[in-house]
Design a protein around this motif. Structure first.
Motif, mmCIF file in Angstrom:
data_model
loop_
_atom_site.group_PDB
_atom_site.id
_atom_site.type_symbol
_atom_site.label_atom_id
_atom_site.label_comp_id
_atom_site.label_asym_id
_atom_site.label_seq_id
_atom_site.Cartn_x
_atom_site.Cartn_y
_atom_site.Cartn_z
ATOM 1 N N GLU A 38 -4.672 17.600 -14.085
ATOM 2 C CA GLU A 38 -5.630 17.032 -13.129
ATOM 3 C C GLU A 38 -7.029 17.585 -13.370
ATOM 4 O O GLU A 38 -8.027 16.857 -13.248
ATOM 5 C CB GLU A 38 -5.173 17.320 -11.699
ATOM 6 C CG GLU A 38 -3.927 16.544 -11.288
ATOM 7 C CD GLU A 38 -3.304 17.048 -10.008
ATOM 8 O OE1 GLU A 38 -2.446 16.354 -9.437
ATOM 9 O OE2 GLU A 38 -3.682 18.168 -9.566
ATOM 10 N N GLN A 45 -7.327 4.631 -9.462
ATOM 11 C CA GLN A 45 -5.993 5.108 -9.103
ATOM 12 C C GLN A 45 -4.975 4.898 -10.218
ATOM 13 O O GLN A 45 -4.122 5.757 -10.456
ATOM 14 C CB GLN A 45 -5.520 4.413 -7.823
ATOM 15 C CG GLN A 45 -4.225 4.996 -7.254
ATOM 16 C CD GLN A 45 -3.879 4.391 -5.915
ATOM 17 O OE1 GLN A 45 -4.409 3.354 -5.529
ATOM 18 N NE2 GLN A 45 -2.982 5.032 -5.189
ATOM 19 N N LEU A 103 -7.654 10.023 -1.950
ATOM 20 C CA LEU A 103 -7.470 8.952 -0.975
ATOM 21 C C LEU A 103 -6.763 9.438 0.285
ATOM 22 O O LEU A 103 -7.036 8.943 1.381
ATOM 23 C CB LEU A 103 -6.693 7.798 -1.611
ATOM 24 C CG LEU A 103 -7.483 6.992 -2.653
ATOM 25 C CD1 LEU A 103 -6.574 6.033 -3.402
ATOM 26 C CD2 LEU A 103 -8.627 6.236 -1.987
ATOM 27 N N LYS A 104 -5.868 10.413 0.146
ATOM 28 C CA LYS A 104 -5.212 10.956 1.337
ATOM 29 C C LYS A 104 -6.198 11.699 2.234
ATOM 30 O O LYS A 104 -5.976 11.840 3.438
ATOM 31 C CB LYS A 104 -4.058 11.873 0.929
ATOM 32 C CG LYS A 104 -2.828 11.117 0.452
ATOM 33 C CD LYS A 104 -1.674 12.040 0.147
ATOM 34 C CE LYS A 104 -0.433 11.255 -0.251
ATOM 35 N NZ LYS A 104 0.719 12.149 -0.563
ATOM 36 N N GLU A 127 -4.729 10.080 -5.729
ATOM 37 C CA GLU A 127 -3.838 10.244 -4.582
ATOM 38 C C GLU A 127 -4.339 11.346 -3.655
ATOM 39 O O GLU A 127 -4.375 11.182 -2.428
ATOM 40 C CB GLU A 127 -2.417 10.559 -5.049
ATOM 41 C CG GLU A 127 -1.437 10.722 -3.895
ATOM 42 C CD GLU A 127 -0.017 10.959 -4.367
ATOM 43 O OE1 GLU A 127 0.842 11.220 -3.514
ATOM 44 O OE2 GLU A 127 0.227 10.896 -5.598
ATOM 45 N N TRP A 155 -12.498 5.809 -5.668
ATOM 46 C CA TRP A 155 -11.239 6.469 -6.026
ATOM 47 C C TRP A 155 -10.091 5.464 -6.114
ATOM 48 O O TRP A 155 -9.176 5.618 -6.934
ATOM 49 C CB TRP A 155 -10.917 7.567 -5.014
ATOM 50 C CG TRP A 155 -11.693 8.824 -5.242
ATOM 51 C CD1 TRP A 155 -12.686 9.345 -4.468
ATOM 52 C CD2 TRP A 155 -11.538 9.721 -6.350
ATOM 53 N NE1 TRP A 155 -13.180 10.498 -5.009
ATOM 54 C CE2 TRP A 155 -12.483 10.765 -6.178
ATOM 55 C CE3 TRP A 155 -10.714 9.751 -7.473
ATOM 56 C CZ2 TRP A 155 -12.613 11.819 -7.078
ATOM 57 C CZ3 TRP A 155 -10.846 10.799 -8.380
ATOM 58 C CH2 TRP A 155 -11.780 11.821 -8.171
ATOM 59 N N SER A 198 0.845 -1.199 0.000
ATOM 60 C CA SER A 198 0.000 0.000 0.000
ATOM 61 C C SER A 198 0.880 1.249 0.000
ATOM 62 O O SER A 198 1.854 1.328 0.762
ATOM 63 C CB SER A 198 -0.914 -0.004 1.232
ATOM 64 O OG SER A 198 -1.742 1.141 1.249
ATOM 65 N N LEU A 199 0.542 2.218 -0.828
ATOM 66 C CA LEU A 199 1.340 3.436 -0.912
ATOM 67 C C LEU A 199 1.264 4.254 0.367
ATOM 68 O O LEU A 199 2.213 4.916 0.761
ATOM 69 C CB LEU A 199 0.866 4.288 -2.099
ATOM 70 C CG LEU A 199 1.122 3.702 -3.487
ATOM 71 C CD1 LEU A 199 0.522 4.599 -4.562
ATOM 72 C CD2 LEU A 199 2.620 3.517 -3.729
ATOM 73 N N TYR A 200 0.113 4.243 1.026
ATOM 74 C CA TYR A 200 -0.059 4.970 2.283
ATOM 75 C C TYR A 200 -1.157 4.301 3.088
ATOM 76 O O TYR A 200 -1.969 3.539 2.570
ATOM 77 C CB TYR A 200 -0.399 6.445 2.048
ATOM 78 C CG TYR A 200 -1.125 6.745 0.763
ATOM 79 C CD1 TYR A 200 -0.444 7.239 -0.341
ATOM 80 C CD2 TYR A 200 -2.503 6.512 0.636
ATOM 81 C CE1 TYR A 200 -1.101 7.497 -1.528
ATOM 82 C CE2 TYR A 200 -3.158 6.776 -0.554
ATOM 83 C CZ TYR A 200 -2.454 7.262 -1.631
ATOM 84 O OH TYR A 200 -3.100 7.505 -2.817
ATOM 85 N N PRO A 221 -3.891 8.730 -11.431
ATOM 86 C CA PRO A 221 -3.106 8.662 -10.181
ATOM 87 C C PRO A 221 -3.060 9.967 -9.405
ATOM 88 O O PRO A 221 -3.086 9.959 -8.171
ATOM 89 C CB PRO A 221 -1.713 8.244 -10.664
ATOM 90 C CG PRO A 221 -1.665 8.640 -12.115
ATOM 91 C CD PRO A 221 -3.064 8.485 -12.616
ATOM 92 N N GLY A 222 -2.972 11.085 -10.105
ATOM 93 C CA GLY A 222 -2.880 12.378 -9.413
ATOM 94 C C GLY A 222 -4.123 12.687 -8.605
ATOM 95 O O GLY A 222 -4.053 13.003 -7.409
#
Length: 352
Positions: free
Chosen positions: A250, A280, A291-292, A288, A276, A80-82, A284-285
């Protein structure tokens, strides 16, 4: 191989029900004997006695399956990226402080939240400290003699303060009336009448500061991020309004999403975060950023469920057991890979 698999499944059922490990011998096995005798006869029912379901055996199986779940979870977290963590503390039946932690992360295009751990803390919780402080204050203020002796003691020690005041906030916390009292006193913030007295003014200033601090945790939604909640704005003016913090690429991607009927169906059939997560790879932009904002836990609901499970497991008769493996099997949405667990146990016990 099939028999060990089934025995692990029985232990998994015991863990998921939250019952004592000894229930395998005291209830599961006797019930199985009765049903087997009814269906297959007395001779077959005697074979049930050969099934190992002792307290220690069930505990070992539960521990090994919980360890397998932990390995699976760590593996998914690494991909997982984050991720976000939710931690909370509470006390069990033995008045021991425990820290519960849940994690939310992205794996295979889906947002998952999982139980991470529950560990005893070496120090007291804030609630315990507050409770002890209240007891000490009540003891000193409870009798005039105790108050006089306390004053003399403070003077002899050269203390700047020689008197104790009842801590009103502590009382409110004890009775769980913080919010209700705050609303009762809200008129002090909005009142147009002049309030006399230094104490009243100081109290008003304190409430205003508290109001400001609460605002930090419950801020008004930023309209420039409205596209996260609803990416399907179609009017050009609306897109320009919500994309002020986005790059030109974006913003163009947002227009593509807003005009896609396929993606609109996708978002409608999934939760907002999972929607979302699904886009992804293509966007991706935007994904990200979204999701954050969506990954953090909005409430402590998971931790409350965890503490309820902890209380169920740690009773007066079972207040010394390590409940982390049992809680993991009960709360996790993952399923243990039982064939792998059995294979590893055979390799561990095989002669070298």
């Amino acid at each position: 191989m099939q028999r060990p698999l089934n025995l692990h499944r029985v232990s998994l059922l015991i863990a998921k029900t939250g019952k004592a490990h000894s229930i395998g011998e005291t209830l599961v096995k006797p019930a199985a004997k009765i049903m087997t005798e009814i269906m297959l006869g007395e001779k077959s029912s005697k074979e049930i006695n050969k099934i190992p379901l002792s307290n220690d055996t069930v505990k070992k199986r539960i521990t090994s399956m919980a360890e397998n779940l932990k390995v699976q979870l760590v593996s998914q977290l690494q991909q997982s990226l984050y991720f976000s963590l939710k931690l909370d503390e509470s006390t069990d039946i033995g008045n021991e402080a425990n820290l519960s932690c849940f994690v939310k992360y992205i794996y295979c295009g889906e947002v998952h939240d999982e139980f991470l751990f529950c560990r005893p803390l070496p120090t007291n919780t804030t609630g315990e400290v507050l409770e002890e402080a209240v007891k000490i204050v009540n003891f000193i203020k409870g009798k005039a003699l105790n108050t006089r002796l306390f004053t003399v003691l403070c003077k002899e020690m050269g203390s700047e303060h020689t008197k104790l005041l009842y801590h009103t906030e502590a009382r409110w916390l004890t009775w769980g009336k913080v919010l209700s009292r705050l609303f009762e006193l809200d008129f002090l913030l909005t009142s147009k009448e002049e309030l006399d007295g230094d104490t009243t003014q100081a109290f008003k200033a304190h409430l205003q500061g508290l109001h400001s601090e609460i605002g930090k945790y419950f801020e008004e939604p930023d309209p420039s991020f409205e596209w996260i909640r609803n990416p399907f704005v179609t009017h050009k003016v609306d897109i320009e309004k919500v994309s002020v913090n986005l790059s030109s690429k974006e913003a163009d991607n947002l227009v593509e999403i807003a005009t896609s009927g396929t993606l609109k169906t996708l978002f409608r059939e999934r939760s907002l975060a999972n929607g979302w997560a699904q886009v992804q790879s293509e966007y991706p932009g935007l994904a990200e950023i979204a999701l954050k904002h969506l990954i953090p836990f909005p409430t402590t609901y998971n931790c409350e469920i965890g503490f309820s499970t902890l209380v169920d497991h740690k009773t007066k008769k079972r207040n010394r057991i390590n409940v982390d493996p049992d809680i993991r099997l009960k709360l996790s949405r993952l399923e243990p890979d039982i064939p792998t667990v059995v294979r590893q146990q055979k390799q561990y016990h095989s002669p070298h």
